[in-house]
Design an enzyme around this catalytic site. Structure first.
Site, PDB file in Angstrom:
ATOM      1  N   HIS A   1      -6.554  18.245   0.480  1.00 44.20           N
ATOM      2  CA  HIS A   1      -5.239  17.889   0.493  1.00 44.20           C
ATOM      3  C   HIS A   1      -4.534  18.467  -1.057  1.00 44.20           C
ATOM      4  CE1 HIS A   1      -1.413  15.888   0.727  1.00 44.20           C
ATOM      5  NE2 HIS A   1      -1.388  15.143  -0.254  1.00 44.20           N
TER       6      HIS A   1
ATOM      7  N   ARG B   1       1.334  11.520  -8.702  1.00 48.75           N
ATOM      8  CA  ARG B   1       1.699  12.395  -9.718  1.00 48.75           C
ATOM      9  C   ARG B   1       3.485  12.619  -9.986  1.00 48.75           C
ATOM     10  NH1 ARG B   1       1.727  18.474  -7.029  1.00 48.75           N
ATOM     11  NH2 ARG B   1       1.985  17.743  -4.953  1.00 48.75           N
TER      12      ARG B   1
ATOM     13  N   ASP C   1       0.022  16.794   5.977  1.00 45.73           N
ATOM     14  CA  ASP C   1      -0.030  18.002   6.222  1.00 45.73           C
ATOM     15  C   ASP C   1      -0.033  18.515   7.558  1.00 45.73           C
ATOM     16  OD1 ASP C   1      -0.335  18.126   3.137  1.00 45.73           O
ATOM     17  OD2 ASP C   1      -2.420  17.302   3.628  1.00 45.73           O
TER      18      ASP C   1
HETATM   19  P1  NAD Z   1       3.501   3.688  -6.182  1.00 40.47           P
HETATM   20  O1  NAD Z   1       3.171   4.031  -7.523  1.00 40.47           O
HETATM   21  O2  NAD Z   1       5.096   3.741  -5.589  1.00 40.47           O
HETATM   22  O3  NAD Z   1       2.834   2.480  -5.609  1.00 40.47           O
HETATM   23  C1  NAD Z   1       1.438   2.342  -6.019  1.00 40.47           C
HETATM   24  C2  NAD Z   1       1.127   0.873  -6.117  1.00 40.47           C
HETATM   25  O4  NAD Z   1      -0.302   0.734  -6.098  1.00 40.47           O
HETATM   26  C3  NAD Z   1       1.813   0.197  -6.905  1.00 40.47           C
HETATM   27  O5  NAD Z   1       2.652  -0.970  -6.429  1.00 40.47           O
HETATM   28  C4  NAD Z   1       0.517  -0.170  -7.930  1.00 40.47           C
HETATM   29  O6  NAD Z   1       0.966  -1.340  -8.636  1.00 40.47           O
HETATM   30  C5  NAD Z   1      -0.563  -0.310  -6.923  1.00 40.47           C
HETATM   31  N1  NAD Z   1      -1.970  -0.083  -7.720  1.00 40.47           N
HETATM   32  C6  NAD Z   1      -2.284   0.805  -8.419  1.00 40.47           C
HETATM   33  N2  NAD Z   1      -3.425   0.649  -8.809  1.00 40.47           N
HETATM   34  C7  NAD Z   1      -4.194  -0.330  -7.911  1.00 40.47           C
HETATM   35  C8  NAD Z   1      -5.337  -1.045  -7.720  1.00 40.47           C
HETATM   36  N3  NAD Z   1      -6.398  -0.578  -8.436  1.00 40.47           N
HETATM   37  N4  NAD Z   1      -5.553  -1.714  -6.549  1.00 40.47           N
HETATM   38  C9  NAD Z   1      -4.485  -2.158  -5.931  1.00 40.47           C
HETATM   39  N5  NAD Z   1      -3.230  -1.885  -6.186  1.00 40.47           N
HETATM   40  C10 NAD Z   1      -3.019  -0.691  -7.050  1.00 40.47           C
HETATM   41  O7  NAD Z   1       2.966   4.990  -5.482  1.00 40.47           O
HETATM   42  P2  NAD Z   1       3.165   5.577  -3.928  1.00 40.47           P
HETATM   43  O8  NAD Z   1       4.125   6.435  -4.005  1.00 40.47           O
HETATM   44  O9  NAD Z   1       2.966   4.426  -3.175  1.00 40.47           O
HETATM   45  O10 NAD Z   1       1.662   6.547  -3.971  1.00 40.47           O
HETATM   46  C11 NAD Z   1       0.301   5.934  -4.018  1.00 40.47           C
HETATM   47  C12 NAD Z   1      -0.562   7.029  -3.749  1.00 40.47           C
HETATM   48  O11 NAD Z   1      -0.445   7.771  -2.638  1.00 40.47           O
HETATM   49  C13 NAD Z   1      -0.325   8.013  -5.141  1.00 40.47           C
HETATM   50  O12 NAD Z   1      -1.831   8.366  -5.544  1.00 40.47           O
HETATM   51  C14 NAD Z   1       0.130   9.235  -4.270  1.00 40.47           C
HETATM   52  O13 NAD Z   1      -0.010  10.405  -4.864  1.00 40.47           O
HETATM   53  C15 NAD Z   1      -0.698   9.218  -2.859  1.00 40.47           C
HETATM   54  N6  NAD Z   1      -0.095   9.999  -1.734  1.00 40.47           N
HETATM   55  C16 NAD Z   1      -0.886  10.412  -0.994  1.00 40.47           C
HETATM   56  C17 NAD Z   1      -0.414  11.517   0.111  1.00 40.47           C
HETATM   57  C18 NAD Z   1      -1.375  12.017   1.061  1.00 40.47           C
HETATM   58  O14 NAD Z   1      -0.768  12.807   1.792  1.00 40.47           O
HETATM   59  N7  NAD Z   1      -2.575  11.773   0.820  1.00 40.47           N
HETATM   60  C19 NAD Z   1       0.883  11.408   0.304  1.00 40.47           C
HETATM   61  C20 NAD Z   1       1.740  10.669  -0.402  1.00 40.47           C
HETATM   62  C21 NAD Z   1       1.155   9.959  -1.662  1.00 40.47           C
HETATM   63  C1  LMR Z   2       2.123  14.650  -0.844  1.00 44.26           C
HETATM   64  O1  LMR Z   2       1.690  15.593  -0.256  1.00 44.26           O
HETATM   65  O2  LMR Z   2       3.279  14.400  -0.534  1.00 44.26           O
HETATM   66  C2  LMR Z   2       1.622  13.646  -1.776  1.00 44.26           C
HETATM   67  O3  LMR Z   2       0.297  13.928  -1.821  1.00 44.26           O
HETATM   68  C3  LMR Z   2       2.367  13.397  -3.051  1.00 44.26           C
HETATM   69  C4  LMR Z   2       1.983  14.514  -3.839  1.00 44.26           C
HETATM   70  O4  LMR Z   2       1.779  14.430  -5.096  1.00 44.26           O
HETATM   71  O5  LMR Z   2       2.214  15.473  -3.288  1.00 44.26           O
END
Ligand code: NAD
Ligand code: LMR
Length: 326
Positions: free
Chosen positions: A187, A92, A159
């Site tokens: 989350h 996001r 978290d």
């Molecule tokens: P980013 O955009 O830097 O990287 C995402 C990568 O995924 C990109 O390289 C993209 O090409 C690739 N991608 C997209 N769709 C794909 C698919 N279908 N198959 C394979 N690869 C694919 O994003 P990021 O900062 O690395 O974050 C990734 C995800 O993690 C986001 O959804 C973010 O919100 C989530 N996130 C979750 C947490 C948590 O605590 N659960 C924490 C941080 C981020």
């Molecule tokens: C986080 O908690 O840092 C991730 O889920 C990324 C976000 O969108 O907050």
């Protein structure tokens, strides 16, 4: 010689991927005696970037790295994988909620869930990081016909770690002094950080930090930390997210060493009144390599009990939104 474990990572060229894969290859996730083969899965548009990451992995000459494969084909990417880390999806931006990503990211987990079920090891262990991670995990798990649903988990360890970081700063003790800090639910900002069972150097949290800070600041800081990071960095958390994913898998495989609980979003078995099957963050105890159980029977404060319902309701609503993907 210990057989290598195959670890598939999606989104390997993204922000989190780039912080994650080097730590897996160095042995931080599966331990210093466990060789790994990395299977990096990226979108076709980013597969060249993932090849660059693979080149850098080779250039690190990690003793435990037994191979790196790069592909944009999920059937290849998940083939025989023992551990599957589903990171690849859209993050996001400022002003968005994680749940705003559901329509765009949800479908990724239908296809990947099917490919995992068809091609990964029959006992593959899955962590979903891509947001909204609980419901994306629900979608992936729904595709499973061969792999046990219990093996599908989502990440609330970030978290938990954030909460521990706040307590550690406030009480001026090392993070390792803090045990059993719990996160319940989604989350999302409805998550319920629960310090009632936590200890700081063996003492209750209430006796170690200021009650006013705990009631007024701590809870909100933990629940909205993701947004605060986005506001500060202009991008969502990456290194801390990768670190939490390492911790989640490390503890699931190797245990916590001290019988403490960890927060993992796992399929509910109905404990604490959480509808069965929802992917819900519970206190979990690791009982052996790749074995966990939900810690049941903890006494919940009235405040926690009340807030659990809000996070349950939100997850039930998210489930209804993705009904056609289940
Ligand atoms: P980013 O955009 O830097 O990287 C995402 C990568 O995924 C990109 O390289 C993209 O090409 C690739 N991608 C997209 N769709 C794909 C698919 N279908 N198959 C394979 N690869 C694919 O994003 P990021 O900062 O690395 O974050 C990734 C995800 O993690 C986001 O959804 C973010 O919100 C989530 N996130 C979750 C947490 C948590 O605590 N659960 C924490 C941080 C981020
Ligand atoms: C986080 O908690 O840092 C991730 O889920 C990324 C976000 O969108 O907050």
């Amino acid at each position: 010689m210990t057989q290598p474990l195959r670890v598939a990572v999606t989104g390997a060229a993204g922000q989190i991927g780039y912080s994650l894969v080097f730590r897996i290859a160095s042995g931080e996730m599966l331990g210093p005696d466990q060789p790994v083969i990395l299977q990096l899965l990226e979108l076709p548009v980013a597969v060249d970037a993932a090849r660059g990451v693979a080149m850098e992995l080779t250039d690190c000459a990690f003793p435990l790295l037994a191979g790196v494969e790069v592909t944009s084909d999920p059937n290849e990417g998940f083939k025989d994988a023992d551990v599957v880390m589903l990171v690849g999806s859209k993050p996001r931006g400022p002003g968005m909620l994680r749940s705003d990503l559901i329509r765009e990211n949800g479908p990724i987990f239908v296809g990947q869930g099917k490919a995992i079920d068809a091609h990964a090891s029959a006992d593959a262990k899955v962590i979903v990081v891509g947001n909204p991670c609980n419901t994306n995990c629900l979608i992936a798990a729904a595709q499973a016909t061969r792999i046990p649903k219990k093996n599908f988990t989502a990440m609330t360890r970030l978290d938990q770690n954030r909460a521990v970081g706040q307590l550690s700063e406030k009480a001026q003790v090392a993070a390792a002094e803090i045990s059993n800090m719990l996160i319940w639910g989604n989350h999302s900002p409805t998550m319920v950080p629960d310090t009632n069972h936590a200890t700081i150097s063996g003492a209750s949290v209430g006796s170690a930090v200021d009650a006013g800070w705990l009631a007024d600041e701590f809870d909100g800081t933990v629940r909205t930390r993701g947004k605060a990071i986005i506001n500060a960095r202009g991008k969502s958390s990456a290194a801390s997210a990768a670190s939490a994913a390492i911790d989640h898998i490390h503890d699931w495989f190797l245990g916590t060493g001290d019988n403490s609980y960890v927060s993992m979003a796992v399929p509910s078995n109905g404990a604490y009144g959480v509808p069965e099957g929802l992917i819900f963050s519970f206190p979990c105890r690791v009982t052996g390599p790749w074995e966990y159980e939900i810690v049941e029977g903890l006494e919940l404060s009235a405040a926690v009990q009340e807030r659990l319902q809000a996070t349950i309701d939100e997850l039930v609503e998210e489930r209804a939104t993705v009904q056609e993907m289940l």
